[in-house]
Design a protein around this motif. Structure first.
Motif, PDB file in Angstrom:
ATOM      1  N   ARG A  26       0.831  -1.202   0.000  1.00  0.00           N
ATOM      2  CA  ARG A  26       0.000   0.000   0.000  1.00  0.00           C
ATOM      3  C   ARG A  26       0.869   1.259   0.000  1.00  0.00           C
ATOM      4  NH1 ARG A  26      -5.423   0.679   1.983  1.00  0.00           N
ATOM      5  NH2 ARG A  26      -5.889   2.891   2.101  1.00  0.00           N
ATOM      6  N   LYS A  27       1.900   1.282   0.844  1.00  0.00           N
ATOM      7  CA  LYS A  27       2.806   2.429   0.889  1.00  0.00           C
ATOM      8  C   LYS A  27       3.506   2.611  -0.456  1.00  0.00           C
ATOM      9  CE  LYS A  27       3.822   2.132   5.816  1.00  0.00           C
ATOM     10  NZ  LYS A  27       4.879   1.848   6.808  1.00  0.00           N
ATOM     11  N   MET A  28       3.876   1.486  -1.081  1.00  0.00           N
ATOM     12  CA  MET A  28       4.515   1.545  -2.393  1.00  0.00           C
ATOM     13  C   MET A  28       3.586   2.250  -3.381  1.00  0.00           C
ATOM     14  SD  MET A  28       5.434  -1.683  -4.892  1.00  0.00           S
ATOM     15  CE  MET A  28       3.692  -1.955  -5.272  1.00  0.00           C
ATOM     16  N   TRP A  29       2.315   1.832  -3.431  1.00  0.00           N
ATOM     17  CA  TRP A  29       1.372   2.442  -4.363  1.00  0.00           C
ATOM     18  C   TRP A  29       1.095   3.892  -4.012  1.00  0.00           C
ATOM     19  CZ3 TRP A  29       1.063   0.778  -8.904  1.00  0.00           C
ATOM     20  CH2 TRP A  29       1.126  -0.570  -9.190  1.00  0.00           C
ATOM     21  N   GLU A  30       1.044   4.220  -2.724  1.00  0.00           N
ATOM     22  CA  GLU A  30       0.833   5.615  -2.323  1.00  0.00           C
ATOM     23  C   GLU A  30       1.994   6.494  -2.787  1.00  0.00           C
ATOM     24  OE1 GLU A  30       0.277   5.257   1.896  1.00  0.00           O
ATOM     25  OE2 GLU A  30      -1.879   4.907   1.697  1.00  0.00           O
ATOM     26  N   GLU A  31       3.210   5.966  -2.753  1.00  0.00           N
ATOM     27  CA  GLU A  31       4.371   6.740  -3.187  1.00  0.00           C
ATOM     28  C   GLU A  31       4.461   6.827  -4.713  1.00  0.00           C
ATOM     29  OE1 GLU A  31       8.016   5.658  -1.226  1.00  0.00           O
ATOM     30  OE2 GLU A  31       7.014   5.633   0.724  1.00  0.00           O
ATOM     31  N   ILE A  32       4.066   5.771  -5.391  1.00  0.00           N
ATOM     32  CA  ILE A  32       4.100   5.780  -6.855  1.00  0.00           C
ATOM     33  C   ILE A  32       3.025   6.723  -7.404  1.00  0.00           C
ATOM     34  CG2 ILE A  32       3.659   4.397  -8.935  1.00  0.00           C
ATOM     35  CD1 ILE A  32       4.956   2.029  -7.451  1.00  0.00           C
ATOM     36  N   HIS A  33       1.832   6.656  -6.849  1.00  0.00           N
ATOM     37  CA  HIS A  33       0.695   7.467  -7.305  1.00  0.00           C
ATOM     38  C   HIS A  33       0.061   8.177  -6.113  1.00  0.00           C
ATOM     39  CE1 HIS A  33       0.828   5.657 -11.275  1.00  0.00           C
ATOM     40  NE2 HIS A  33       0.823   4.467 -10.727  1.00  0.00           N
ATOM     41  N   PRO A  34       0.682   9.238  -5.595  1.00  0.00           N
ATOM     42  CA  PRO A  34       0.158   9.894  -4.391  1.00  0.00           C
ATOM     43  C   PRO A  34      -1.246  10.472  -4.533  1.00  0.00           C
ATOM     44  CG  PRO A  34       2.035  11.106  -5.286  1.00  0.00           C
ATOM     45  CD  PRO A  34       1.882   9.877  -6.103  1.00  0.00           C
ATOM     46  N   LYS A  35      -1.671  10.781  -5.736  1.00  0.00           N
ATOM     47  CA  LYS A  35      -2.996  11.366  -5.936  1.00  0.00           C
ATOM     48  C   LYS A  35      -4.077  10.314  -6.156  1.00  0.00           C
ATOM     49  CE  LYS A  35      -1.079  15.586  -7.795  1.00  0.00           C
ATOM     50  NZ  LYS A  35      -0.936  16.463  -8.942  1.00  0.00           N
ATOM     51  N   LYS A  36      -3.688   9.060  -6.275  1.00  0.00           N
ATOM     52  CA  LYS A  36      -4.648   7.996  -6.576  1.00  0.00           C
ATOM     53  C   LYS A  36      -4.796   7.052  -5.382  1.00  0.00           C
ATOM     54  CE  LYS A  36      -3.821   7.983 -11.527  1.00  0.00           C
ATOM     55  NZ  LYS A  36      -3.518   7.178 -12.697  1.00  0.00           N
ATOM     56  N   LYS A  37      -5.291   7.550  -4.263  1.00  0.00           N
ATOM     57  CA  LYS A  37      -5.443   6.715  -3.078  1.00  0.00           C
ATOM     58  C   LYS A  37      -6.796   6.013  -3.026  1.00  0.00           C
ATOM     59  CE  LYS A  37      -2.061   9.158  -0.368  1.00  0.00           C
ATOM     60  NZ  LYS A  37      -1.701   9.821   0.859  1.00  0.00           N
ATOM     61  N   ALA A  38      -7.729   6.455  -3.860  1.00  0.00           N
ATOM     62  CA  ALA A  38      -9.040   5.819  -3.898  1.00  0.00           C
ATOM     63  C   ALA A  38      -8.883   4.378  -4.365  1.00  0.00           C
ATOM     64  CB  ALA A  38      -9.964   6.582  -4.842  1.00  0.00           C
ATOM     65  N   GLY A  39      -9.577   3.507  -3.709  1.00  0.00           N
ATOM     66  CA  GLY A  39      -9.546   2.104  -4.120  1.00  0.00           C
ATOM     67  C   GLY A  39      -8.479   1.267  -3.449  1.00  0.00           C
ATOM     68  N   LEU A  40      -7.624   1.865  -2.623  1.00  0.00           N
ATOM     69  CA  LEU A  40      -6.550   1.083  -1.993  1.00  0.00           C
ATOM     70  C   LEU A  40      -7.085   0.085  -0.972  1.00  0.00           C
ATOM     71  CD1 LEU A  40      -3.599   3.603  -1.599  1.00  0.00           C
ATOM     72  CD2 LEU A  40      -3.811   1.707  -3.196  1.00  0.00           C
ATOM     73  N   ASP A  41      -8.145   0.444  -0.241  1.00  0.00           N
ATOM     74  CA  ASP A  41      -8.709  -0.502   0.732  1.00  0.00           C
ATOM     75  C   ASP A  41      -9.192  -1.764   0.031  1.00  0.00           C
ATOM     76  OD1 ASP A  41      -8.216   1.181   2.871  1.00  0.00           O
ATOM     77  OD2 ASP A  41     -10.199   2.105   2.792  1.00  0.00           O
ATOM     78  N   GLU A  42      -9.917  -1.574  -1.063  1.00  0.00           N
ATOM     79  CA  GLU A  42     -10.407  -2.717  -1.831  1.00  0.00           C
ATOM     80  C   GLU A  42      -9.237  -3.508  -2.426  1.00  0.00           C
ATOM     81  OE1 GLU A  42     -13.080  -3.668  -5.786  1.00  0.00           O
ATOM     82  OE2 GLU A  42     -13.276  -1.712  -4.816  1.00  0.00           O
ATOM     83  N   ALA A  43      -8.246  -2.787  -2.930  1.00  0.00           N
ATOM     84  CA  ALA A  43      -7.073  -3.446  -3.515  1.00  0.00           C
ATOM     85  C   ALA A  43      -6.326  -4.263  -2.464  1.00  0.00           C
ATOM     86  CB  ALA A  43      -6.144  -2.420  -4.145  1.00  0.00           C
ATOM     87  N   ASP A  44      -6.270  -3.771  -1.229  1.00  0.00           N
ATOM     88  CA  ASP A  44      -5.606  -4.514  -0.158  1.00  0.00           C
ATOM     89  C   ASP A  44      -6.279  -5.865   0.061  1.00  0.00           C
ATOM     90  OD1 ASP A  44      -3.902  -2.374   0.212  1.00  0.00           O
ATOM     91  OD2 ASP A  44      -4.847  -1.691   2.079  1.00  0.00           O
ATOM     92  N   GLU A  45      -7.610  -5.874   0.090  1.00  0.00           N
ATOM     93  CA  GLU A  45      -8.329  -7.130   0.321  1.00  0.00           C
ATOM     94  C   GLU A  45      -8.160  -8.092  -0.855  1.00  0.00           C
ATOM     95  OE1 GLU A  45      -9.822 -10.063   2.192  1.00  0.00           O
ATOM     96  OE2 GLU A  45      -9.425  -8.154   3.188  1.00  0.00           O
ATOM     97  N   VAL A  46      -8.204  -7.560  -2.057  1.00  0.00           N
ATOM     98  CA  VAL A  46      -7.989  -8.400  -3.249  1.00  0.00           C
ATOM     99  C   VAL A  46      -6.577  -9.002  -3.199  1.00  0.00           C
ATOM    100  CG1 VAL A  46      -7.762  -8.358  -5.770  1.00  0.00           C
ATOM    101  CG2 VAL A  46      -9.666  -7.165  -4.664  1.00  0.00           C
ATOM    102  N   TYR A  47      -5.586  -8.198  -2.823  1.00  0.00           N
ATOM    103  CA  TYR A  47      -4.204  -8.680  -2.727  1.00  0.00           C
ATOM    104  C   TYR A  47      -4.077  -9.772  -1.674  1.00  0.00           C
ATOM    105  CZ  TYR A  47       0.884  -8.625  -2.155  1.00  0.00           C
ATOM    106  OH  TYR A  47       2.209  -8.982  -2.078  1.00  0.00           O
ATOM    107  N   ARG A  48      -4.758  -9.605  -0.521  1.00  0.00           N
ATOM    108  CA  ARG A  48      -4.703 -10.642   0.513  1.00  0.00           C
ATOM    109  C   ARG A  48      -5.189 -11.995  -0.031  1.00  0.00           C
ATOM    110  NH1 ARG A  48      -6.666  -6.267   3.532  1.00  0.00           N
ATOM    111  NH2 ARG A  48      -5.213  -5.664   5.184  1.00  0.00           N
ATOM    112  N   ARG A  49      -6.332 -11.979  -0.723  1.00  0.00           N
ATOM    113  CA  ARG A  49      -6.868 -13.225  -1.296  1.00  0.00           C
ATOM    114  C   ARG A  49      -5.916 -13.801  -2.341  1.00  0.00           C
ATOM    115  NH1 ARG A  49     -11.700 -10.173  -1.296  1.00  0.00           N
ATOM    116  NH2 ARG A  49     -11.541  -9.886  -3.537  1.00  0.00           N
ATOM    117  N   TRP A  50      -5.418 -12.928  -3.234  1.00  0.00           N
ATOM    118  CA  TRP A  50      -4.493 -13.365  -4.277  1.00  0.00           C
ATOM    119  C   TRP A  50      -3.228 -13.943  -3.654  1.00  0.00           C
ATOM    120  CZ3 TRP A  50       0.467 -11.788  -5.581  1.00  0.00           C
ATOM    121  CH2 TRP A  50       0.945 -12.243  -6.806  1.00  0.00           C
ATOM    122  N   PHE A  51      -2.671 -13.265  -2.655  1.00  0.00           N
ATOM    123  CA  PHE A  51      -1.455 -13.688  -1.984  1.00  0.00           C
ATOM    124  C   PHE A  51      -1.640 -15.088  -1.381  1.00  0.00           C
ATOM    125  CE2 PHE A  51       1.200 -14.146   1.743  1.00  0.00           C
ATOM    126  CZ  PHE A  51       2.434 -13.703   1.310  1.00  0.00           C
TER     127      PHE A  51
END
Length: 184
Positions: A26-51
């Motif tokens: 999440r921190k990586m994505w926040e640093e890569i795209h600081p203005k695009k924080k919308a959707g990170l909560d959902e992306a975190d859950e998707v990543y957990r399942r994928w992982f």
């Protein structure tokens, strides 16, 4: 306070590290795209399942750098993604280094380099000569030491090949090798 580099250990990831990996990603994505924080909560859950699924299939592994007290400082993963067979690349999987992140206070100590070297050891132990690197806009100079180049000028021996990890004696790439012209 920064832990001395000598006290930093690199260890394999374990199930208990999932939340650290999610937080670092999440921190990586926040640093890569600081203005695009919308959707990170959902992306975190998707990543957990994928992982969890990829770990169960034994297609994902990684390492975590911890300080002397066991606190995570940096993480990195390698994923075996499915590829189609082609000449010189029989498949069915190729390794991809991903989800690299170093805590701000721990940067500049060579942890990313140590993690990449460890992930490359993991790849070689499983019969791979190298791995695709993470796609970064700008490669940190320390990763050039282990053979990650994003520009052919960084590695003149690679010619037209870019964005590959190479060993000194061989080039591992997904690009078609340059053909030699036959001057007669």
């Amino acid at each position: 306070m920064r832990a001395p580099a000598s006290k930093t250990k690199i260890r394999p990831i374990a199930a208990r590290d999932l939340e650290v990996l999610v937080a670092h990603r999440r921190k990586m994505w926040e640093e890569i795209h600081p203005k695009k924080k919308a959707g990170l909560d959902e992306a975190d859950e998707v990543y957990r399942r994928w992982f969890r699924r990829q770990r169960k299939l034994k297609r994902l592994d990684g390492v975590v750098a911890v300080d002397g007290a066991g606190r995570p400082l940096a993480t990195g993963c390698v994923w075996l993604y499915e590829v189609h067979p082609r000449p010189g690349r029989p498949g069915p999987y190729e390794p991809y280094i991903m989800s690299m992140y170093t805590e701000r206070a721990a940067r500049g100590r060579g942890l990313a380099t140590r993690i990449v070297k460890e992930l490359l050891r993991w790849c070689r132990a499983r019969g791979f000569d190298g791995a695709l690197p993470p796609r970064l806009r700008r490669r940190p100079p320390d990763l050039r030491k282990v053979g990650i180049h994003s520009d052919p000028r960084d590695a003149p021996s690679l010619g037209e090949v870019t964005g590959v990890i190479r060993r000194p004696s061989r080039v591992i790439s997904h690009a078609t090798p340059r053909r030699r012209s036959s001057a007669a």
